[in-house]
Design an enzyme around this catalytic site. Structure first.
Site, short mmCIF file in Angstrom:
data_model
loop_
_atom_site.label_atom_id
_atom_site.label_comp_id
_atom_site.label_asym_id
_atom_site.label_seq_id
_atom_site.Cartn_x
_atom_site.Cartn_y
_atom_site.Cartn_z
NE ARG A 12 -1.27 2.70 2.67
CZ ARG A 12 -0.91 3.89 3.10
NH1 ARG A 12 -1.00 4.94 2.30
NH2 ARG A 12 -0.39 4.06 4.31
CG HIS A 205 7.99 8.42 5.21
ND1 HIS A 205 7.58 8.41 3.90
CD2 HIS A 205 6.95 7.94 5.93
CE1 HIS A 205 6.34 7.95 3.83
NE2 HIS A 205 5.94 7.66 5.05
CB CYS A 236 2.33 11.34 1.77
SG CYS A 236 0.69 12.09 1.86
#
Length: 301
Positions: A12, A205, A236
């Site tokens: 995902r 991240h 993102c």
């Protein structure tokens, strides 16, 4: 010996920002590789508007073909319709998302921070009513691309509100990769104290090369579940420059070499990362794939 659960988010969060659409068959191959490496919890897809995130347009089709039994699959959802789809698709967990700032909340899901918290509470309730697990991530916990610094007290207050709904877990996400170890450890500790006994998960991240260090700080602060993405893919779509989740293979190498068990097979992860690199048509950001493991053996980590 400490045991850390790795939630694999590659299918995902790893793929969602990729401009080239990855086929459902290739995604299922990735899932199979991850299962073979010992992954038992995985963020499989997201049930969002396909016009905004085209890479996740096959969420329902993918979910119908997921191998069942050995792994708990998480479906990320942002609203009631997404929750309905995830439940109908048979996902084990609904992963709600709220945002610590209005700026990213509006860009990410068309809601200000307060509205995103209310939506997350409703999603948790829907999951529980259906006999499923509901958990939630607080995005922009360490910094926002639109508003800059985020007050830790704000994040703690949001976590306390979420805890009233008794989610299975609350995750702190460094959505744009600005956290540093001192802040990561401090916020994990503060939230854990505020919401105990609800577990705290951490999502980092590696945008500014601090992701792995932040993972270690979070583990030392008491987090027992860490998100990671095979090969270090991710980002993102609504936060410019938010590239690169911490790489699963890099995290596992660091933890296992430090005496922290993950239950994952490092050699299998490296092989899976190499196959994913071929699918993506480029070298992946993970460092271990470039440098190689140490010691150079094929034994299970």
């Amino acid at each position: 010996m400490v045991q850390i659960e790795i939630v694999e988010v590659g299918p995902r969060d790893g793929l969602q920002n990729e401009p080239t659409i990855v086929s459902t068959a290739a995604k299922l191959d990735l899932v199979a590789d991850l299962l073979a490496a010992g992954v038992t919890r995985m963020e499989a897809t997201s049930f969002v508007n396909p016009r905004r995130v085209p890479q996740m347009a096959d969420a329902d089709m993918l979910s119908a073909s997921l191998p069942r039994g050995a792994c708990r699959y998480i479906g990320l959802v942002l609203n009631g319709r997404g929750a309905e789809r995830a439940l109908e698709a048979g996902l084990d967990e609904l992963g709600a998302v709220c945002v610590a700032t209005d700026g990213l909340g509006i860009a990410n899901q068309g809601q200000n921070s307060e509205e995103s918290v209310a939506s997350a509470l409703a999603i948790i309730a829907a999951a529980q009513a259906a006999g499923r697990t509901g958990q939630v991530t607080i995005a922009a916990s360490f910094g926002c691309p639109y508003e800059g610094e985020v007050d830790e007290g704000r994040v703690v207050a949001i976590a306390e509100r979420l805890a009233e709904a008794r989610p299975s877990e609350i995750a702190l996400a460094d959505t744009i990769g600005v956290a540093v170890p001192k802040a990561a450890g401090r916020l994990v500790r503060r939230v854990a104290e505020a919401v105990g006994p609800i577990p705290v998960r951490a999502h980092f991240h590696d945008t500014r090369n601090t992701g792995i260090a932040n993972v270690w700080a979070a583990v030392e602060a008491g987090a027992r579940t860490i998100d990671a993405s095979l090969g270090g893919l991710g980002g993102c779509p609504f936060a410019k420059g938010a590239a690169g989740n911490v790489a699963t293979e890099d995290v596992v190498y660091m933890l296992e070499r430090s005496g922290v068990r993950t239950g994952l097979d490092l050699d299998a992860l490296l092989a899976a990362s190499e196959r994913l690199s071929a699918v993506m048509g480029r070298a992946l950001p993970a460092m271990l794939g470039r440098a190689g493991r140490f010691p150079a053996t094929t034994s299970r980590s």
